[in-house]
Design a protein around this motif. Structure first.
Motif, PDB file in Angstrom:
ATOM      1  N   THR A  53      -6.443 -37.216 -26.547  1.00  0.00           N
ATOM      2  CA  THR A  53      -6.234 -35.767 -26.433  1.00  0.00           C
ATOM      3  C   THR A  53      -4.908 -35.437 -25.759  1.00  0.00           C
ATOM      4  O   THR A  53      -4.207 -34.503 -26.183  1.00  0.00           O
ATOM      5  CB  THR A  53      -7.415 -35.111 -25.674  1.00  0.00           C
ATOM      6  OG1 THR A  53      -7.563 -35.731 -24.380  1.00  0.00           O
ATOM      7  CG2 THR A  53      -8.714 -35.250 -26.445  1.00  0.00           C
ATOM      8  N   ILE A  54      -4.531 -36.192 -24.742  1.00  0.00           N
ATOM      9  CA  ILE A  54      -3.228 -35.949 -24.109  1.00  0.00           C
ATOM     10  C   ILE A  54      -2.108 -36.289 -25.081  1.00  0.00           C
ATOM     11  O   ILE A  54      -1.118 -35.561 -25.184  1.00  0.00           O
ATOM     12  CB  ILE A  54      -3.116 -36.745 -22.790  1.00  0.00           C
ATOM     13  CG1 ILE A  54      -4.056 -36.137 -21.745  1.00  0.00           C
ATOM     14  CG2 ILE A  54      -1.676 -36.763 -22.274  1.00  0.00           C
ATOM     15  CD1 ILE A  54      -4.205 -36.951 -20.477  1.00  0.00           C
ATOM     16  N   GLY A  55      -2.279 -37.367 -25.835  1.00  0.00           N
ATOM     17  CA  GLY A  55      -1.274 -37.712 -26.847  1.00  0.00           C
ATOM     18  C   GLY A  55      -1.144 -36.642 -27.911  1.00  0.00           C
ATOM     19  O   GLY A  55      -0.028 -36.253 -28.293  1.00  0.00           O
ATOM     20  N   LEU A  56      -2.277 -36.130 -28.375  1.00  0.00           N
ATOM     21  CA  LEU A  56      -2.249 -35.122 -29.444  1.00  0.00           C
ATOM     22  C   LEU A  56      -1.676 -33.792 -28.953  1.00  0.00           C
ATOM     23  O   LEU A  56      -1.022 -33.069 -29.715  1.00  0.00           O
ATOM     24  CB  LEU A  56      -3.662 -34.910 -30.003  1.00  0.00           C
ATOM     25  CG  LEU A  56      -4.190 -36.059 -30.874  1.00  0.00           C
ATOM     26  CD1 LEU A  56      -5.719 -36.008 -30.993  1.00  0.00           C
ATOM     27  CD2 LEU A  56      -3.534 -36.040 -32.261  1.00  0.00           C
ATOM     28  N   ARG A  57      -1.922 -33.446 -27.702  1.00  0.00           N
ATOM     29  CA  ARG A  57      -1.396 -32.178 -27.182  1.00  0.00           C
ATOM     30  C   ARG A  57       0.073 -32.270 -26.776  1.00  0.00           C
ATOM     31  O   ARG A  57       0.707 -31.249 -26.524  1.00  0.00           O
ATOM     32  CB  ARG A  57      -2.223 -31.731 -25.965  1.00  0.00           C
ATOM     33  CG  ARG A  57      -3.607 -31.206 -26.305  1.00  0.00           C
ATOM     34  CD  ARG A  57      -4.199 -30.443 -25.119  1.00  0.00           C
ATOM     35  NE  ARG A  57      -4.061 -31.197 -23.898  1.00  0.00           N
ATOM     36  CZ  ARG A  57      -5.012 -31.994 -23.384  1.00  0.00           C
ATOM     37  NH1 ARG A  57      -6.183 -32.101 -23.977  1.00  0.00           N
ATOM     38  NH2 ARG A  57      -4.790 -32.647 -22.274  1.00  0.00           N
ATOM     39  N   PRO A 113      -9.306 -28.014 -26.889  1.00  0.00           N
ATOM     40  CA  PRO A 113      -8.142 -28.853 -26.519  1.00  0.00           C
ATOM     41  C   PRO A 113      -8.527 -30.231 -26.004  1.00  0.00           C
ATOM     42  O   PRO A 113      -7.645 -31.043 -25.747  1.00  0.00           O
ATOM     43  CB  PRO A 113      -7.474 -28.044 -25.394  1.00  0.00           C
ATOM     44  CG  PRO A 113      -8.053 -26.676 -25.449  1.00  0.00           C
ATOM     45  CD  PRO A 113      -9.418 -26.817 -26.033  1.00  0.00           C
ATOM     46  N   TYR A 114      -9.849 -30.451 -25.838  1.00  0.00           N
ATOM     47  CA  TYR A 114     -10.295 -31.715 -25.259  1.00  0.00           C
ATOM     48  C   TYR A 114     -11.136 -32.529 -26.248  1.00  0.00           C
ATOM     49  O   TYR A 114     -11.930 -33.370 -25.836  1.00  0.00           O
ATOM     50  CB  TYR A 114     -11.084 -31.447 -23.970  1.00  0.00           C
ATOM     51  CG  TYR A 114     -10.274 -30.689 -22.943  1.00  0.00           C
ATOM     52  CD1 TYR A 114      -9.181 -31.289 -22.327  1.00  0.00           C
ATOM     53  CD2 TYR A 114     -10.587 -29.377 -22.596  1.00  0.00           C
ATOM     54  CE1 TYR A 114      -8.425 -30.600 -21.391  1.00  0.00           C
ATOM     55  CE2 TYR A 114      -9.834 -28.690 -21.657  1.00  0.00           C
ATOM     56  CZ  TYR A 114      -8.758 -29.305 -21.058  1.00  0.00           C
ATOM     57  OH  TYR A 114      -8.006 -28.628 -20.129  1.00  0.00           O
ATOM     58  N   ASP A 115     -10.975 -32.282 -27.524  1.00  0.00           N
ATOM     59  CA  ASP A 115     -11.718 -33.020 -28.547  1.00  0.00           C
ATOM     60  C   ASP A 115     -10.701 -33.590 -29.534  1.00  0.00           C
ATOM     61  O   ASP A 115     -10.038 -32.841 -30.260  1.00  0.00           O
ATOM     62  CB  ASP A 115     -12.699 -32.077 -29.258  1.00  0.00           C
ATOM     63  CG  ASP A 115     -13.551 -32.800 -30.285  1.00  0.00           C
ATOM     64  OD1 ASP A 115     -12.985 -33.464 -31.186  1.00  0.00           O
ATOM     65  OD2 ASP A 115     -14.790 -32.703 -30.190  1.00  0.00           O
ATOM     66  N   ALA A 116     -10.552 -34.917 -29.554  1.00  0.00           N
ATOM     67  CA  ALA A 116      -9.507 -35.545 -30.371  1.00  0.00           C
ATOM     68  C   ALA A 116      -9.678 -35.214 -31.848  1.00  0.00           C
ATOM     69  O   ALA A 116      -8.705 -34.857 -32.526  1.00  0.00           O
ATOM     70  CB  ALA A 116      -9.519 -37.060 -30.158  1.00  0.00           C
ATOM     71  N   ALA A 127      -7.020 -29.644 -36.404  1.00  0.00           N
ATOM     72  CA  ALA A 127      -6.191 -28.445 -36.205  1.00  0.00           C
ATOM     73  C   ALA A 127      -4.709 -28.704 -36.465  1.00  0.00           C
ATOM     74  O   ALA A 127      -3.880 -27.823 -36.255  1.00  0.00           O
ATOM     75  CB  ALA A 127      -6.389 -27.921 -34.787  1.00  0.00           C
ATOM     76  N   GLY A 128      -4.380 -29.924 -36.883  1.00  0.00           N
ATOM     77  CA  GLY A 128      -3.000 -30.184 -37.292  1.00  0.00           C
ATOM     78  C   GLY A 128      -2.162 -30.980 -36.309  1.00  0.00           C
ATOM     79  O   GLY A 128      -0.996 -31.279 -36.581  1.00  0.00           O
ATOM     80  N   ARG A 129      -2.736 -31.335 -35.175  1.00  0.00           N
ATOM     81  CA  ARG A 129      -1.978 -32.157 -34.233  1.00  0.00           C
ATOM     82  C   ARG A 129      -1.869 -33.588 -34.766  1.00  0.00           C
ATOM     83  O   ARG A 129      -2.763 -34.079 -35.458  1.00  0.00           O
ATOM     84  CB  ARG A 129      -2.693 -32.169 -32.867  1.00  0.00           C
ATOM     85  CG  ARG A 129      -2.816 -30.796 -32.257  1.00  0.00           C
ATOM     86  CD  ARG A 129      -1.484 -30.339 -31.683  1.00  0.00           C
ATOM     87  NE  ARG A 129      -1.660 -29.119 -30.908  1.00  0.00           N
ATOM     88  CZ  ARG A 129      -0.897 -28.789 -29.873  1.00  0.00           C
ATOM     89  NH1 ARG A 129       0.105 -29.566 -29.493  1.00  0.00           N
ATOM     90  NH2 ARG A 129      -1.116 -27.662 -29.222  1.00  0.00           N
ATOM     91  N   ARG A 130      -0.789 -34.271 -34.397  1.00  0.00           N
ATOM     92  CA  ARG A 130      -0.543 -35.610 -34.927  1.00  0.00           C
ATOM     93  C   ARG A 130      -0.065 -36.562 -33.835  1.00  0.00           C
ATOM     94  O   ARG A 130       0.556 -36.139 -32.855  1.00  0.00           O
ATOM     95  CB  ARG A 130       0.535 -35.575 -36.023  1.00  0.00           C
ATOM     96  CG  ARG A 130       0.119 -34.869 -37.289  1.00  0.00           C
ATOM     97  CD  ARG A 130      -0.954 -35.686 -38.037  1.00  0.00           C
ATOM     98  NE  ARG A 130      -1.407 -34.951 -39.220  1.00  0.00           N
ATOM     99  CZ  ARG A 130      -2.415 -34.069 -39.212  1.00  0.00           C
ATOM    100  NH1 ARG A 130      -3.080 -33.822 -38.092  1.00  0.00           N
ATOM    101  NH2 ARG A 130      -2.765 -33.453 -40.322  1.00  0.00           N
TER     102      ARG A 130
END
Lengths: 276, 276
Positions: B154-158, B198-201, B207-210
């Motif tokens: 999650t930290i990586g994705l955000r 924001p805390y669910d990988a 949602a489009g985060r990579r």
């Protein structure tokens, strides 16, 4: 023999086992790592003897030995350092009693009923390991740390044909001449120092005992270096007797598993080379 | 920043440090391994986030990361998993409160005053590390185990531009959909599930985060596999979103450091390849 735990690690099985020991007249716990191997194969075995206060668990958790054992096909056996339990004599200090067996056969009260780690390591445990694990006892090596380095050196020297190689991390090399050994031997063996001679590596070397190959690592920042370890005594004894020795002083390393784990793989590859 | 301990290991310095954190309003302890390096050099850094019940100590003692970090010139940082201390809220269970920070910023009583591990890992600790150690923050990678795998993902994705690569051992991949996460998020964030996203990988990926590169190892004998970990959810989310994923199911491995230590060097070499 009872299985306490078995878990897969580094391409092998890390087990912890318990059995009723006749040598110590207590239950004893030890760990064994067996790398994956062809069915029916018998693997060489490395014995690791631990230091003061330790059980099998310290090296099993922190020793970083499994990767090299898998690469070289070595079984790794880690016994406890003493008998334990409510019926076993003990002392409030860390360097006598439970956790401080010194790999000898005690003759004095109150230790004599249970403190027979020499007999346990030299006679009883090898038979149990041979009966229960895929090992080839014609290919054994021995190593240890601190008090367990003392154990490795003295057991290796007294059993010249059993081990292809012996190594140690920060061993007690002259146990009858340093405070840890003098206190323990007086308690376990009595004041007559002639009874101490089979448990002093330098004395055994001076008396003509030999090891086929000997590797020692000693950290220069080890807080026990000058008072208890004194590797220069081993250097002198080996030089005088013609015993080959590789002694490496490792700059800045201490007495802990942070030191041991750094050089564990080196030792195991060196043992594997001697085990063939 | 106060030095708790520094010890030489594997050709580098293994330190433990303590500082007063503004993010958590507590003292926080973390460990850093710095391999020997040329004077004036700045090294890439790998962050390791630990799982439930752990402190910095578990991976520092049992993680078997130092050899690979020395070989590849990586600094290895291991934070604690939550604020701690007598003035900090806690719970009797192992999966809530101290030791179970879940790498989020709590908004609910009694957790909100101290439980800000997201801010601590994302903002405060990087600044402290950059000011105190020879690191190049343009070259960072992130990894974690279990709850710390959730943190890493999650930290990586955000923070898409911060890390060159992200990996995990047995991560919680869909924290808002499994019992560990549902219980913790309800306590720390309240019942409104929009605050959980924001805390669910898997939700972040949907949602489009990579992530630039993603490696996951999961033991098949992990007792938390079906209830809490469910790696098939990550596989499905990545496949649907076109997120590259290397997911390796490791036959017979469990959830412990016997599993983690087996594959730690693999992960570090993979990160080093991405860090250049």
């Amino acid at each position: 023999m009872e299985t306490v735990s078995e878990v897969r690690s580094h391409g092998g099985l890390q087990g912890v086992y318990r059995h009723a020991s006749t040598a110590t007249a207590t239950e004893m716990t030890f760990s064994v790592f067996v790398p994956d191997h062809p069915k029916g194969a018998s693997l060489p075995v490395v014995w690791y003897l631990s230091g003061l206060t330790c059980t099998h668990a310290n090296v099993t958790e922190k020793g970083e030995f499994r990767r090299a054992c898998k690469e070289r096909g070595l079984v790794f056996v880690a016994p406890d350092t003493s008998p334990r339990g409510p019926g076993v004599a003990d002392d409030d200090s860390y360097d006598l009693g439970q956790g401080a067996g010194f790999y000898l056969n005690a003759t004095e009260a109150p230790w004599a009923p249970h403190f027979h780690m020499r007999r346990y390591i030299e006679e009883e445990l090898p038979s149990l390991i041979a009966a229960s694990f895929p090992v080839d006892l014609s290919r054994q090596s021995l190593m240890g740390h601190s008090m367990g380095g003392h154990g490795a050196l003295t057991i290796g020297l007294r059993n010249e044909d059993r081990f292809k190689s012996v190594s140690a991390f920060a061993p007690i090399v002259a146990s009858s001449k340093v405070p840890w050994g003098e206190r323990a031997f007086t308690a376990y063996l009595g004041p007559d120092r002639t009874a101490w001679a089979p448990y002093d590596a330098c004395a055994l070397i001076a008396a003509g005992r030999r090891l086929p190959a000997l590797l020692v690592d000693q950290g220069t920042a080890d807080t026990f270096l000058e008072r208890e370890l004194q590797p220069q005594r081993l250097e002198a004894a080996c030089a005088a007797a013609g015993q080959p020795l590789t002694l490496r002083r490792q700059d800045g390393y201490d007495h802990s598993y942070y030191f041991i784990s750094t050089f564990m793989a080196d030792h195991l590859h060196w043992h594997a080379d001697h085990l063939g």
